[in-house]
Write a protein that holds these residues in place. Structure first.
Motif, short mmCIF file in Angstrom:
data_model
loop_
_atom_site.label_atom_id
_atom_site.label_comp_id
_atom_site.label_asym_id
_atom_site.label_seq_id
_atom_site.Cartn_x
_atom_site.Cartn_y
_atom_site.Cartn_z
N TYR A 32 -21.83 6.19 -20.56
CA TYR A 32 -21.27 6.27 -21.92
C TYR A 32 -21.80 5.14 -22.80
CZ TYR A 32 -18.29 10.18 -20.73
OH TYR A 32 -17.86 11.43 -20.36
N GLU B 290 -13.34 4.35 -18.30
CA GLU B 290 -13.97 4.51 -16.98
C GLU B 290 -13.86 3.22 -16.17
OE1 GLU B 290 -14.31 7.41 -16.45
OE2 GLU B 290 -15.66 8.55 -17.74
N GLU C 249 -17.89 14.84 -15.20
CA GLU C 249 -16.46 14.94 -15.55
C GLU C 249 -15.80 16.14 -14.86
OE1 GLU C 249 -14.95 12.58 -16.79
OE2 GLU C 249 -16.34 11.45 -18.06
N GLU D 290 -10.00 12.04 -17.94
CA GLU D 290 -11.27 12.76 -17.70
C GLU D 290 -11.34 14.03 -18.55
OE1 GLU D 290 -12.95 10.70 -16.42
OE2 GLU D 290 -12.28 9.93 -14.48
N HIS E 133 -12.72 13.11 -21.77
CA HIS E 133 -14.16 12.90 -21.72
C HIS E 133 -14.91 14.22 -21.71
CE1 HIS E 133 -13.00 8.95 -19.45
NE2 HIS E 133 -12.55 9.00 -20.68
FE LIG Z 1 -14.63 10.32 -17.33
#
Ligand SMILES: [Fe+2]
Ligand SMILES: NC(=O)C1=CN([C@@H]2O[C@H](COP(=O)(O)OP(=O)(O)OC[C@H]3O[C@@H](n4cnc5c(N)ncnc54)[C@H](OP(=O)(O)O)[C@@H]3O)[C@@H](O)[C@H]2O)C=CC1
Ligand SMILES: [Fe+2]
Lengths: 346, 239
Positions: free
Chosen positions: B48, B69, B124, B153, B156
């Motif tokens: 990320y 994370e 993910e 998650e 994400h």
């Molecule tokens: Fe994640």
């Protein structure tokens, strides 16, 4: 929107269908591959009733095949994942077709309301058993006279009498049709005694005792594969309504005055532009379908968004009246014996 | 009439039983699974941050995801500690190597779509399915932590989904390409953890199906037709 959760009748049939749809990789896979395959929304349909109402629907294949029945966790996951998909797609009322409702009940899936991050809303699902029971009763009433069987004096055996569908059939036949005598067949005694008390009649028999006496046999039980029927001992004529799943009674008995009719099947008044009923091996896949599927359509036509058929032994005569009237109004008819059977009987 | 015996309800008891968390066998398997999870969270963090350099106007948002994370990584580290297990990080690094390599190559070429597919969709969806299946069979300490993580998650996955949806037409071909190159890696990773996962009472069959459900749903949201999706997913089913 209404939904139908269905599955193929066998692993082989499922592979053929996948191939046809162009899902070659999955089609080639072995049973383990299929056990990991997620449910698929394979088809959208639109249906117009003779009343002018139009509804939309979707067919979901759970990727379950009967070969997975012995794998408890797999079967459970297939059903729950298909239900989750239906709910996530915003479908108002979905019928649990084929083995789906049996797995739901027998594996006690009510305990598994949470699927990952989704809480299943039971009111979005129906077993379709009320319509199935009503259709089977109508099939008895329509076809017995065709074979010269007078229901007023006939003995009607219900195999699976204490089941959800069977008990509803018994209640209807004794209260509405008025048959000569009901022969009640199931394995456990206590539920049979309870049923007998409830309907105020009927004789409890074993399968072997009931068959030679019966003018009509309604099969609504999951019978062992090894079942054999001694055709010579049966009455002639005898009407057999094959209400189980899959429908293969005609491979065990047929001809010589024994008339086997596929039970719990309805026909819509015009073609429906879908392909998925082929996997259910209907004779006219454009129009014919399981009554339980049709129940989801009827509830959508009637804007009756509730788990109409749910649990066990909750099917009342009033509910059968309601769904039966809707069935007729929206252009469904029950499957009847074909004319050649009638000619043979004459 | 049915040709198969009706499924009997009687066999249900005991199938969802918890494993014994104190056995050597459990701890041994946990040392690898726990390491994979820790490494996965670390990779996610780094990915990320890297994505922030490819999408500068989203840098802050992506930094926020990266921080989550990091928090996950710390949480899972404490799960191992709680059971008295030392995570086998050497194993985990090797486990992620191929996927890590593909991400780095795409990053170098500035292929934002491929990077998003690898991190925000594949990793993910993999995490979501694994965590969901782990929760019911986890020890109470790890269960609490994992329940908190899995919610993040989804955020994400949703991030990647929304970006790719907004840029669907321009991303489509690259997505097909990236799916083809990376989904088989996820499949082999699943195969590789299967026996250790089984010791934790997590079944391969469940992992694959749940992964595909999360991944397919994301592809559908992005704009692929169900036929496209089935074709794309087939690469994960075929061994
Ligand atoms: Fe994640
Ligand atoms: N449209 C359609 O064609 C549909 C068909 N079905 C089929 O209808 C059948 C019944 O469904 P449902 O009512 O929901 O099921 P239930 O489980 O509620 O009932 C099953 C009944 O069969 C009896 N039974 C089971 N095994 C035997 C046996 N070996 N010998 C005698 N009786 C037996 C059971 O009693 P006991 O255990 O005491 O023997 C019980 O009375 C199923 O086969 C199902 O697949 C279902 C829905 C739609
Ligand atoms: Fe994470």
């Amino acid at each position: 929107m209404f939904g139908l959760i269905g599955h193929s009748t066998s692993f082989d049939a499922a592979r053929r269908k996948a191939m046809e749809l162009g899902f070659d990789h999955i089609a080639d896979g072995d049973l383990d591959v299929w056990c990991s395959a997620p449910p698929q929304l394979v088809e959208h349909v639109e249906i117009s009733s003779p009343t002018g109402t139009t509804i939309k629907g979707a067919y979901i294949d759970s990727c379950f095949v009967p070969e997975m029945l012995s794998r408890f966790k797999t079967a459970r996951r297939k059903v729950l994942n298909a239900m989750e998909l239906a709910q996530k797609k915003g479908i108002n009322i979905t019928a649990l077709g084929g083995f789906t409702s049996i797995i739901f009940e027998n594996f006690n899936l009510l305990q598994h309301q949470t699927v990952r991050s989704t809480t299943l809303e039971w009111q979005r699902f129906t077993t379709g058993n009320t319509h199935t029971a009503w259709v089977i009763c109508r099939q008895v009433e329509n076809n017995a006279p065709t074979l010269g069987i007078d229901l007023k004096t006939a003995k009607v055996a219900v195999v699976g009498a204490t089941g959800d569908i069977g008990s509803a059939v018994c209640r209807w036949l004794s209260a509405r049709t008025g048959v000569g005598e009901l022969l009640l067949v199931a394995r456990q005694q206590q539920p049979l005694l309870d049923l007998q008390a409830q309907i105020g009649g009927g004789r409890i028999l074993t399968l072997d005792e009931a068959l030679p006496e019966a003018d009509v046999v309604v099969w609504v039980a999951s019978m062992p594969r090894t079942l054999e029927i001694d055709q010579a001992s049966l009455r002639k004529p005898c009407l057999m309504i094959d209400g189980g799943y899959p429908k293969n009674l005609d491979t065990k008995v047929a001809g010589g005055g024994i008339h086997v009719l596929k039970g719990g099947i309805v026909e819509f008044c015009k073609d429906i532009g879908w392909t998925m009923m082929q996997i259910a091996e209907m004779e006219k896949p454009q129009r014919q379908m399981f009554a339980c599927f049709a129940e989801a359509m009827l509830l959508e036509f009637e804007r009756c968004h509730t788990n109409f058929s749910w649990g066990r032994n909750n099917i009342t005569l009033e509910k059968m009246d309601f769904i039966g009237a809707a069935s007729v109004r929206h252009g469904f008819s029950t499957l009847n014996l074909n004319p050649s059977a009638q000619a043979a009987a004459a | 009439m049915t040709t198969l015996n009706a499924p009997e309800a009687a066999v249900v008891e005991g199938l969802d039983a918890l494993p014994d968390f104190t056995t050597e066998a459990y701890k041994d398997a946990y040392s690898r699974i726990n390491a994979i999870v820790i490494e996965g969270e670390q990779e996610a963090h780094d990915n990320y941050i890297s994505l922030g350099s490819l999408i500068p106007d989203q840098k802050d948002e992506l930094a926020k995801l990266a921080r989550m994370e990091m928090k996950h990584m710390k949480g899972f580290t404490s799960c191992g500690r709680n059971l008295g297990v030392e995570a086998d990080m050497v194993f985990a690094k090797k486990f992620f190597e191929p996927l890590h390599g593909n991400f780095q190559a795409a990053l170098k070429e500035g292929k934002v779509v491929t990077c998003l597919l690898i991190q925000a969709l594949l990793i993910e969806a993999f995490a979501i399915s694994a965590y969901h299946i782990y929760i019911p069979v986890a020890d109470p300490f790890a269960r609490k932590i994992t329940e908190g993580v899995v919610k993040d998650e989804y955020t994400h996955l949703n991030y990647g989904q929304e970006w790719l949806k907004a840029n669907f037409e321009a991303s489509k071909d690259e997505l097909f390409e990236a799916n083809k190159a990376n989904l088989p890696l996820i499949r082999s990773m699943l195969e590789e953890v299967a026996s250790d996962a089984a010791v934790l009472h997590m079944e391969k069959e469940d992992l694959i199906e749940d992964f595909l459900i999360a991944y397919q749903e994301a592809l559908g949201e992005i704009g692929f037709t169900s036929r496209d999706i089935a074709r794309m997913a087939a690469a994960a089913l075929a061994v």
